[in-house]
Design a protein around this motif. Sequence first.
Motif, PDB file in Angstrom:
ATOM      1  N   MET A  56      51.459  43.105  20.332  1.00 13.09           N
ATOM      2  CA  MET A  56      50.806  44.403  20.250  1.00 13.09           C
ATOM      3  C   MET A  56      51.077  45.025  18.884  1.00 13.09           C
ATOM      4  N   ALA A  57      50.043  45.465  18.240  1.00 11.55           N
ATOM      5  CA  ALA A  57      50.218  45.982  16.891  1.00 11.55           C
ATOM      6  C   ALA A  57      50.294  47.499  16.894  1.00 11.55           C
ATOM      7  N   LEU A  58      50.996  48.019  15.932  1.00 10.97           N
ATOM      8  CA  LEU A  58      51.121  49.467  15.813  1.00 10.97           C
ATOM      9  C   LEU A  58      49.965  50.056  15.021  1.00 10.97           C
ATOM     10  N   GLY A  59      49.139  49.215  14.482  1.00 11.37           N
ATOM     11  CA  GLY A  59      48.146  49.717  13.539  1.00 11.37           C
ATOM     12  C   GLY A  59      48.851  49.976  12.225  1.00 11.37           C
ATOM     13  N   GLU A  60      48.395  50.968  11.509  1.00 10.44           N
ATOM     14  CA  GLU A  60      49.042  51.254  10.232  1.00 10.44           C
ATOM     15  C   GLU A  60      50.408  51.882  10.502  1.00 10.44           C
ATOM     16  N   GLU A  61      51.439  51.393   9.790  1.00 10.07           N
ATOM     17  CA  GLU A  61      52.779  51.882  10.106  1.00 10.07           C
ATOM     18  C   GLU A  61      53.086  53.188   9.391  1.00 10.07           C
ATOM     19  N   ASN A  62      53.860  54.003  10.101  1.00 15.44           N
ATOM     20  CA  ASN A  62      54.277  55.302   9.606  1.00 15.44           C
ATOM     21  C   ASN A  62      55.288  55.135   8.461  1.00 15.44           C
ATOM     22  N   LYS A  63      55.057  55.837   7.369  1.00 13.19           N
ATOM     23  CA  LYS A  63      55.962  55.668   6.220  1.00 13.19           C
ATOM     24  C   LYS A  63      57.275  56.418   6.432  1.00 13.19           C
ATOM     25  N   GLN A  64      57.224  57.436   7.284  1.00 15.99           N
ATOM     26  CA  GLN A  64      58.421  58.248   7.517  1.00 15.99           C
ATOM     27  C   GLN A  64      59.356  57.610   8.557  1.00 15.99           C
TER      28      GLN A  64
ATOM     29  N   SER B 252      60.281  53.999  10.518  1.00 13.08           N
ATOM     30  CA  SER B 252      60.047  52.562  10.636  1.00 13.08           C
ATOM     31  C   SER B 252      59.751  52.237  12.105  1.00 13.08           C
ATOM     32  N   GLY B 253      58.756  51.413  12.319  1.00 13.57           N
ATOM     33  CA  GLY B 253      58.418  50.993  13.686  1.00 13.57           C
ATOM     34  C   GLY B 253      57.635  52.005  14.490  1.00 13.57           C
ATOM     35  N   ALA B 254      56.990  52.981  13.834  1.00 12.89           N
ATOM     36  CA  ALA B 254      56.183  53.949  14.583  1.00 12.89           C
ATOM     37  C   ALA B 254      54.766  54.000  14.024  1.00 12.89           C
ATOM     38  N   SER B 255      53.838  54.433  14.863  1.00  9.97           N
ATOM     39  CA  SER B 255      52.440  54.491  14.412  1.00  9.97           C
ATOM     40  C   SER B 255      52.183  55.818  13.695  1.00  9.97           C
ATOM     41  N   LEU B 256      51.008  55.924  13.096  1.00  7.99           N
ATOM     42  CA  LEU B 256      50.654  57.140  12.350  1.00  7.99           C
ATOM     43  C   LEU B 256      50.338  58.310  13.279  1.00  7.99           C
ATOM     44  N   SER B 257      50.242  58.010  14.586  1.00  7.83           N
ATOM     45  CA  SER B 257      49.886  59.075  15.532  1.00  7.83           C
ATOM     46  C   SER B 257      51.033  60.039  15.824  1.00  7.83           C
TER      47      SER B 257
ATOM     48  N   VAL C  94      55.610  53.615  19.400  1.00  9.95           N
ATOM     49  CA  VAL C  94      56.873  53.220  18.775  1.00  9.95           C
ATOM     50  C   VAL C  94      57.267  51.835  19.269  1.00  9.95           C
ATOM     51  N   LYS C  95      57.751  51.035  18.356  1.00 11.87           N
ATOM     52  CA  LYS C  95      58.221  49.700  18.728  1.00 11.87           C
ATOM     53  C   LYS C  95      59.520  49.473  17.984  1.00 11.87           C
ATOM     54  N   GLU C  96      60.623  49.599  18.691  1.00 13.15           N
ATOM     55  CA  GLU C  96      61.924  49.523  18.033  1.00 13.15           C
ATOM     56  C   GLU C  96      62.900  48.813  18.966  1.00 13.15           C
ATOM     57  N   ASP C  97      63.691  47.931  18.397  1.00 12.30           N
ATOM     58  CA  ASP C  97      64.723  47.290  19.218  1.00 12.30           C
ATOM     59  C   ASP C  97      65.800  48.316  19.512  1.00 12.30           C
ATOM     60  N   ALA C  98      66.425  48.171  20.674  1.00  9.64           N
ATOM     61  CA  ALA C  98      67.515  49.081  21.013  1.00  9.64           C
ATOM     62  C   ALA C  98      68.653  48.874  20.019  1.00  9.64           C
ATOM     63  N   PHE C  99      69.279  49.960  19.579  1.00  8.87           N
ATOM     64  CA  PHE C  99      70.438  49.821  18.688  1.00  8.87           C
ATOM     65  C   PHE C  99      71.548  49.078  19.425  1.00  8.87           C
ATOM     66  N   VAL C 100      71.654  49.396  20.703  1.00  7.12           N
ATOM     67  CA  VAL C 100      72.672  48.741  21.519  1.00  7.12           C
ATOM     68  C   VAL C 100      72.155  48.650  22.945  1.00  7.12           C
TER      69      VAL C 100
ATOM     70  N   TYR D 261      63.307  57.728   8.603  1.00  6.79           N
ATOM     71  CA  TYR D 261      64.086  57.320   9.768  1.00  6.79           C
ATOM     72  C   TYR D 261      64.224  55.815   9.766  1.00  6.79           C
ATOM     73  N   GLU D 262      65.457  55.340   9.920  1.00  7.96           N
ATOM     74  CA  GLU D 262      65.691  53.910  10.055  1.00  7.96           C
ATOM     75  C   GLU D 262      66.590  53.699  11.255  1.00  7.96           C
ATOM     76  N   SER D 263      66.410  52.556  11.889  1.00  9.60           N
ATOM     77  CA  SER D 263      67.204  52.281  13.081  1.00  9.60           C
ATOM     78  C   SER D 263      68.609  51.855  12.661  1.00  9.60           C
ATOM     79  N   ASN D 264      69.528  52.787  12.601  1.00 15.87           N
ATOM     80  CA  ASN D 264      70.908  52.432  12.239  1.00 15.87           C
ATOM     81  C   ASN D 264      71.889  53.385  12.924  1.00 15.87           C
ATOM     82  N   TYR D 265      73.175  53.203  12.636  1.00 22.08           N
ATOM     83  CA  TYR D 265      74.189  54.005  13.325  1.00 22.08           C
ATOM     84  C   TYR D 265      74.071  55.486  12.980  1.00 22.08           C
ATOM     85  N   ASN D 266      73.723  55.775  11.747  1.00 22.53           N
ATOM     86  CA  ASN D 266      73.547  57.161  11.333  1.00 22.53           C
ATOM     87  C   ASN D 266      72.519  57.865  12.225  1.00 22.53           C
ATOM     88  N   ALA D 267      71.441  57.148  12.532  1.00 22.86           N
ATOM     89  CA  ALA D 267      70.394  57.723  13.391  1.00 22.86           C
ATOM     90  C   ALA D 267      70.915  57.963  14.806  1.00 22.86           C
TER      91      ALA D 267
END
Length: 427
Positions: free
Chosen positions: A135-143, A145-150, A176-182, A334-340
């Motif tokens: 499943m594609a997100l379409g154009e990816e959100n620049k702000q 990572s892993g989210a659509s422009l919607s 949104v398509k993001e792996d779980a941090f944990v 936004y990036e998927s990391n511990y800070n988030a």
Amino acid sequence: MGAAVLYSKGVSHSRPNTEDISLCYANRSAALFHLDQYEACLEDIVRAGMHGYPERLQPKMMLRKAECLVNLGRLQEARQTVIHLESSLNAKPTLVSSSHQILQRNLHHLKVKIREKENLPETFPKALTRAFEDMALGEENKQISGASLSVSLHTDPLKGRHLVAAKDILPGELLVKEDAFVSVLNPGETPPLHYGLENKWDTRVTNGDLYCHRCLKHTLATVPCGGCSYARYCSQECMQKAWECYHSTECPLGGLLLTLGVFCHVALRITLLARFEDVDRVVRMLCEETGNKDICLPEKKNPVKTLHCTNRGESENSIIGETPIPGCNVHGKYESNYNAVFSLLPHTEKHSPEHKFICAISVSALCKQLRAASLQARTMHLKSSKLEAVTPGLCADLTIWGVAILRHMLQLQCNAQAITSIRHTGV
Ligand SMILES: [Zn+2]
Ligand SMILES: [Zn+2]
């Protein structure tokens, strides 16, 4: 399926390189064969061999291997296995005549089957690609990572970081398509134990018996952790990765994590994963959180790196005129990391005093056990690799990490997601 699960339990409770464990693997391979799981069956045959499967039983297993290969369409390998089997049968006719006859008969059937298959080449359908992965997100959100422009990212003192629709959203649109941090496998409820003569074995099946404890893949052919009889994985690789990332610390905690519950377990695992990011940075965030500068690490040589861990912490790099969003990087992304994860709101004031008390007690019990486990590991002169995995960052200052675990426990109440599956228990 029941047999496969029980042999997995047997594998979990046996010592490596013993006849016991090799027989459990070999017998599980038979169960998997009946379930048409030929790839998994072949893997178990290899495992049985690795742990010293007895010579006298080899022919039976080689025949099973050949049958698997035939069913998988790997006829060349099947032929080779048959040739190998025949030569070893001729060399050592050790079997009693009746089982020898059965084996010869099965071998004959198999050879006929191979010949038939060779004359009628089948095409095996390629594994179906899973719809969701494609499943594609379409154009990816620049702000984000892993989210659509919607959607767009916002922050609010009460709600914290959140997504807002940027335009009308269609039903079924992927946002949104993001792996779980944990993630942690929830063992679920254990069915009640029935006492009786026919039930001298504990045959209860839980999620822990059916899913990989790292990637959560459904599997009957689990590989157990060498150090405990609880954790089990879909493969050697998953076991290795889990060990390196968190299980080396979790393993000696035994049943405590199960007793303290899945939120406590997730909270611990988050902090264990945080060690792989900038530990000093994480510790400073925690010091700011507790307001206790005394337990901070000494200032790093490079003080330029500023963090957006709170709304207050604006840095010179932040986007002028905008409120920095907690958990985003210096460019506001936004990036998927511990800070988030760390910057999610714990909503401390909204939890009941009882709940906060239970969380604090759980975390302190956990820290106590972690300290004891690390001391024990040190005194027992365990392998240096094991010791390294337990000590850095975490046990050096458990006060700091205890604060982190408690914060995550409170955050999880409204930030964790559960994936459930329905299982027919046959009752
Ligand atoms: Zn796995
Ligand atoms: Zn373990």
